[in-house]
Design an enzyme around this catalytic site. Structure first.
Site, PDB file in Angstrom:
ATOM      1  N   HIS A 304      11.536  28.069  69.458  1.00 15.80           N
ATOM      2  CA  HIS A 304      12.234  28.070  68.167  1.00 15.80           C
ATOM      3  C   HIS A 304      11.733  29.251  67.345  1.00 15.80           C
ATOM      4  CE1 HIS A 304      13.927  26.687  64.381  1.00 15.80           C
ATOM      5  NE2 HIS A 304      14.683  25.883  65.105  1.00 15.80           N
ATOM      6  N   ASP A 361      17.188  20.245  70.557  1.00 14.58           N
ATOM      7  CA  ASP A 361      18.226  20.135  71.597  1.00 14.58           C
ATOM      8  C   ASP A 361      17.723  19.554  72.900  1.00 14.58           C
ATOM      9  OD1 ASP A 361      19.289  23.123  70.161  1.00 14.58           O
ATOM     10  OD2 ASP A 361      20.452  21.273  70.169  1.00 14.58           O
TER      11      ASP A 361
HETATM   12  C1  SDX Z   1      18.603  25.605  67.491  1.00 11.57           C
HETATM   13  O1  SDX Z   1      17.329  28.508  63.676  1.00 11.57           O
HETATM   14  C2  SDX Z   1      17.416  27.255  63.750  1.00 11.57           C
HETATM   15  O2  SDX Z   1      16.913  26.548  62.899  1.00 11.57           O
HETATM   16  C3  SDX Z   1      18.207  26.696  64.933  1.00 11.57           C
HETATM   17  C4  SDX Z   1      18.247  25.194  65.053  1.00 11.57           C
HETATM   18  C5  SDX Z   1      19.018  24.576  63.931  1.00 11.57           C
HETATM   19  O3  SDX Z   1      18.830  23.373  63.690  1.00 11.57           O
HETATM   20  O4  SDX Z   1      19.882  25.256  63.338  1.00 11.57           O
HETATM   21  O5  SDX Z   1      16.944  24.649  65.065  1.00 11.57           O
HETATM   22  C6  SDX Z   1      18.952  24.745  66.332  1.00 11.57           C
HETATM   23  O6  SDX Z   1      19.285  26.564  67.721  1.00 11.57           O
HETATM   24  C7  SDX Z   1      17.370  25.279  68.296  1.00 11.57           C
HETATM   25  C8  SDX Z   1      17.088  26.355  69.409  1.00 11.57           C
HETATM   26  C9  SDX Z   1      17.978  26.034  70.591  1.00 11.57           C
HETATM   27  N1  SDX Z   1      17.927  27.094  71.586  1.00 11.57           N
HETATM   28  C10 SDX Z   1      17.334  26.916  72.794  1.00 11.57           C
HETATM   29  O7  SDX Z   1      16.746  25.887  73.131  1.00 11.57           O
HETATM   30  C11 SDX Z   1      17.517  28.099  73.750  1.00 11.57           C
HETATM   31  C12 SDX Z   1      16.166  28.450  74.375  1.00 11.57           C
HETATM   32  N2  SDX Z   1      15.313  28.992  73.314  1.00 11.57           N
HETATM   33  C13 SDX Z   1      15.264  30.441  73.195  1.00 11.57           C
HETATM   34  O8  SDX Z   1      16.464  31.094  73.435  1.00 11.57           O
HETATM   35  C14 SDX Z   1      14.443  30.897  71.995  1.00 11.57           C
HETATM   36  O9  SDX Z   1      13.323  30.127  71.960  1.00 11.57           O
HETATM   37  C15 SDX Z   1      15.073  30.908  70.619  1.00 11.57           C
HETATM   38  C16 SDX Z   1      16.346  31.679  70.597  1.00 11.57           C
HETATM   39  C17 SDX Z   1      15.333  29.526  70.159  1.00 11.57           C
HETATM   40  C18 SDX Z   1      14.066  31.552  69.666  1.00 11.57           C
HETATM   41  O10 SDX Z   1      13.926  32.844  70.082  1.00 11.57           O
HETATM   42  P1  SDX Z   1      12.991  33.889  69.249  1.00 11.57           P
HETATM   43  O11 SDX Z   1      12.332  33.262  68.103  1.00 11.57           O
HETATM   44  O12 SDX Z   1      13.818  35.105  69.002  1.00 11.57           O
HETATM   45  O13 SDX Z   1      11.828  34.133  70.240  1.00 11.57           O
HETATM   46  P2  SDX Z   1      11.813  35.274  71.285  1.00 11.57           P
HETATM   47  O14 SDX Z   1      13.137  35.294  72.005  1.00 11.57           O
HETATM   48  O15 SDX Z   1      11.335  36.499  70.600  1.00 11.57           O
HETATM   49  O16 SDX Z   1      10.737  34.708  72.313  1.00 11.57           O
HETATM   50  C19 SDX Z   1       9.375  34.973  72.151  1.00 11.57           C
HETATM   51  C20 SDX Z   1       8.844  34.926  73.579  1.00 11.57           C
HETATM   52  C21 SDX Z   1       9.576  35.860  74.528  1.00 11.57           C
HETATM   53  O17 SDX Z   1       8.647  36.152  75.565  1.00 11.57           O
HETATM   54  P3  SDX Z   1       8.131  37.688  75.723  1.00 11.57           P
HETATM   55  O18 SDX Z   1       9.380  38.506  76.006  1.00 11.57           O
HETATM   56  O19 SDX Z   1       7.524  38.024  74.363  1.00 11.57           O
HETATM   57  O20 SDX Z   1       7.162  37.649  76.846  1.00 11.57           O
HETATM   58  O21 SDX Z   1       9.056  33.609  74.136  1.00 11.57           O
HETATM   59  C22 SDX Z   1       9.943  33.691  75.241  1.00 11.57           C
HETATM   60  C23 SDX Z   1      10.676  35.031  75.128  1.00 11.57           C
HETATM   61  O22 SDX Z   1      11.074  35.481  76.419  1.00 11.57           O
HETATM   62  N3  SDX Z   1      10.846  32.557  75.110  1.00 11.57           N
HETATM   63  C24 SDX Z   1      11.197  31.766  76.114  1.00 11.57           C
HETATM   64  C25 SDX Z   1      11.991  30.778  75.535  1.00 11.57           C
HETATM   65  N4  SDX Z   1      12.111  31.009  74.222  1.00 11.57           N
HETATM   66  C26 SDX Z   1      11.422  32.118  73.967  1.00 11.57           C
HETATM   67  N5  SDX Z   1      10.894  31.816  77.437  1.00 11.57           N
HETATM   68  C27 SDX Z   1      11.427  30.832  78.181  1.00 11.57           C
HETATM   69  N6  SDX Z   1      12.184  29.828  77.707  1.00 11.57           N
HETATM   70  C28 SDX Z   1      12.491  29.769  76.394  1.00 11.57           C
HETATM   71  N7  SDX Z   1      13.250  28.787  75.922  1.00 11.57           N
END
Ligand code: SDX
Length: 426
Positions: A304, A361
């Site tokens: 998140h 989720d």
């Molecule tokens: C919702 O904003 C909100 O409040 C949203 C929400 C709401 O109520 O409105 O809470 C609802 O959208 C919840 C989130 C649902 N999405 C998912 O479950 C999809 C999987 N999650 C990711 O796509 C991700 O965690 C995000 C999009 C939710 C957050 O992404 P960020 O904050 O931009 O983090 P990032 O992509 O910069 O990740 C940081 C690191 C990265 O690794 P490095 O490249 O630095 O090595 O963490 C990794 C990412 O690759 N990473 C994940 C991951 N999420 C982040 N790796 C594997 N699996 C994941 N789910």
């Protein structure tokens, strides 16, 4: 007002940037003075940018705290009805008995939709994704409520909020019925909000006596509350930006639905179930986790932008999941699989170092599946619930003077060059 100032020196010019404190959370640095600096601020993904002031929802990502108008999410989910929470998001406080009765009655009176809207559904293929249908039909509402809607009129804004919250369950159920080839069910105003939605989803003209199970109804209402609002997330920011142009509010909500659909946002609940289907059994989890670590796939339902600890909604969702599966006597192997994934993720350094915890989720899909809701409807239910949040932010924006949102950019394209005739181009 500003408490103290931050100082920025650039090109030997010093700028005093006011630091403004809120009631909770991080103070902000007002960078408006950069207007004359010859620089833009740069923050892709708005990781450190607060474009608005708001009183609706507060999140402390470090503590895993979520407050709606100051009320903690677990207390609301376990004690209030969703419509009480919607009232609080809109009006600022939970309703007293009289306000509750009045608001609930107003919602009941607006659950119907113009019969002409049926024709919009008929234009879609039966296998159209229900979120595609929702973007279309909610946007279409702007054609039914446009001529006599003045967004500068508070009473017009108030009835718009009532109509949207009241009609979303009806439209959501219609998008499901259409995909099933079943006739639409009219809302029943003797049912509660969640009961009415389940009735419109699962009753048929041959089974109008359908009454949803109390445990399922309570779980549905709780799921609505857990998805009601979440500060300036991508879809809420979309609604605010669209609203900042003075656009029709139904069209703004349709824009929010479109933004929510993405798998990184509200579409994640559907993607979680698809991921669990792909993994199949607990034995396959280690191999799948290797694919996650090699960044071939993301662990959907984890991570998140704000919560760098647990998502308080996920905790309530997990408790609800246990309640519903227990009450329905369902032993869903997907729950066992989800718990195996969660256990590994909470111990594995790859996830711990990246603060990847289950988000709202991760468990919602398992409950919705247990209730009999198809995966393709999961994000529709999220959009139904989030409508109260979206419209409360739209109302908050319109309650005070605001400017059109117009971000700038870092330009890295071609510098100036003259036109070349086609015959002279390489
Ligand atoms: C919702 O904003 C909100 O409040 C949203 C929400 C709401 O109520 O409105 O809470 C609802 O959208 C919840 C989130 C649902 N999405 C998912 O479950 C999809 C999987 N999650 C990711 O796509 C991700 O965690 C995000 C999009 C939710 C957050 O992404 P960020 O904050 O931009 O983090 P990032 O992509 O910069 O990740 C940081 C690191 C990265 O690794 P490095 O490249 O630095 O090595 O963490 C990794 C990412 O690759 N990473 C994940 C991951 N999420 C982040 N790796 C594997 N699996 C994941 N789910």
């Amino acid at each position: 007002m500003a408490d103290t100032n931050a100082k920025l020196t650039v090109n030997s010019e010093e700028y005093e940037l006011p630091i403004i404190k809120g009631t909770l959370g991080r103070p902000v640095i007002d960078i408006a003075a950069l207007q004359d600096s010859g620089f833009w601020s740069y923050d892709p993904g708005f990781k450190v940018t607060a474009p608005v002031e708001s009183k609706i929802t507060y999140i402390d990502g470090g503590k895993g705290e979520l407050l709606h108008r100051g009320y903690p999410i677990d207390q609301l989910a376990n004690n209030a009805e969703y419509l009480e929470v919607a009232y609080a998001l809109i009006h600022g406080d939970l309703p007293n008995a009289e306000q509750k009765a009045d608001f609930f009655e107003k919602i009941r009176k607006h659950t119907g939709v113009h019969d002409q809207l049926r024709k919009f559904f008929e234009g879609f293929r039966r296998d159209a994704h229900p979120m595609a249908i929702m973007v279309g039909v909610v946007g279409a509402l702007s054609a039914f409520y446009h001529d006599n809607l003045d967004v500068s009129n508070e009473a017009h804004r108030e009835i718009t909020a009532i109509r949207l919250i009241a009609k979303m369950p009806t439209l959501a159920a219609m998008s499901y019925k259409y995909s099933q080839g079943e006739p639409f069910m009219y809302p029943r105003n003797d049912f509660s909000y969640a009961e009415n939605f389940l009735y419109m989803m699962f009753a048929t003209p041959a089974d109008v006596d359908y009454e949803p199970n109390d445990v399922v109804t309570r779980a549905m209402d709780k799921i609505f509350t857990l998805h009601a609002d979440h500060e300036q997330n991508a879809s809420t920011s979309t609604v605010r930006l669209a609203g900042s142009t003075g656009a029709n509010p139904y069209a703004c909500i349709a824009a929010g639905i479109a933004a929510l659909w993405g798998p990184s946002h509200g579409g994640a609940n559907e993607a979680v179930l698809e991921m669990l289907d792909e993994i199949g059994t607990v034995e396959n989890v280690p191999a799948f986790m290797e694919k996650v670590k090699s960044r071939e796939v993301k662990l959907m339902g984890f991570g998140h932008r704000v919560y760098k600890n647990f998502d308080p909604r996920a905790q309530v969702m997990k408790e609800t999941c246990d309640e519903v599966l227990g009450a329905l006597g369902i032993n869903d192997p997907k729950l066992e699989l989800a718990m195996a994934l969660e256990k590994i993720a909470l111990e594995d350094p790859f996830f711990v170092e990246r603060n990847l915890y289950p988000n709202v989720d991760f468990y919602s899909g398992i409950i919705l599946k247990a209730i009999g809701i198809p995966t393709s409807m999961f994000t529709v239910i999220f959009s139904l619930a989030r409508t109260s949040g979206w419209i409360s932010h739209w109302l908050e924006m319109h309650s005070a003077p605001f400017k059109i949102g117009r971000p700038r950019q870092l330009y890295t394209g071609e510098t100036h060059r003259d036109f070349v005739k086609v015959e002279d181009r390489k």
